[in-house]
Design an enzyme around this catalytic site. Sequence first.
Site, short mmCIF file in Angstrom:
data_model
loop_
_atom_site.label_atom_id
_atom_site.label_comp_id
_atom_site.label_asym_id
_atom_site.label_seq_id
_atom_site.Cartn_x
_atom_site.Cartn_y
_atom_site.Cartn_z
CE1 TYR A 34 -4.29 -2.01 5.08
CE2 TYR A 34 -3.01 -0.11 4.40
CZ TYR A 34 -3.77 -1.21 4.09
OH TYR A 34 -4.01 -1.51 2.77
CB SER A 62 -0.90 0.02 1.24
OG SER A 62 -1.48 1.30 1.43
#
Length: 274
Positions: A169, A156
């Site tokens: 995350y 990501s």
Amino acid sequence: MPAHAHRARPYGLPMSIELDLTGRTAIVTGGAKGIGLGIARAFREAGAQVSVWGRDQETAGRVAAEIGAHAAGCDVRDRARVEAALADTVAALGNVHIVVTAAGRGAGLRPFLELPEAEWQDVLETNLTGVFRTCQVVGCHMAEHGEGGKMVLLSSVRAAMGAPVASDYAATKGGLESMLRCMAMSLAPHDIQVNAVRPGWIRTEMTKRMWSNPEQGSAPTAAVPAGRWGEPADLAGLVTYLVSPLASFHTGDVITVDGGLTAAAGGETRLGEP
């Protein structure tokens, strides 16, 4: 002679032939929805046999039936279930040559000081340890059958861009990118290439709470030079390349697909995780 010495491709071979995945078997974890489903569809269209791995066996089975794939129930937090899913896949489809780790969970978008340790551990176990576990189990199988392999890890832009929320995350994606470079070096003698794709803002169930909200959903498009949310299909071509013979000399890399978000590099820090 190294096991992979004969794998070099001749110059001039048409790309349309090189991107043909016929005869290859692929696992896509988290393949029943979102980015994973987009990749599974692309692999089937390129001729690969595909096994869709999902935590919900029923959903994975329904999606697999729709795209002509195999399905296996698998929770990547449990090594025994990963091993069982691999055994099921091999029994149904034969040796595995490709694995894409799209299984993951989003963060709760909590500020760092308010993040419960239990939530941190769950995100870590799924997004980082689950990838390690999957790639180690499948990698041992690839090394044993000696036909080479491809691994593509889903990262990501949050691995490289900070935010006041989603530290759990972000940590998993940063760790994943560091891990893949070591994996690429370790697995190269087995002719296994390992790369990662770093998506930006992609319209999936994980990001629905943002794109379905008119006020929040407009923020990413304002920060992205391409002026829109990405779609799972925007990643499918790149991932298909990375698992194709064209990428036989491409390993240890992280490729960003974000509509120019990180190139713009600013005005985005209020947002959560892609």
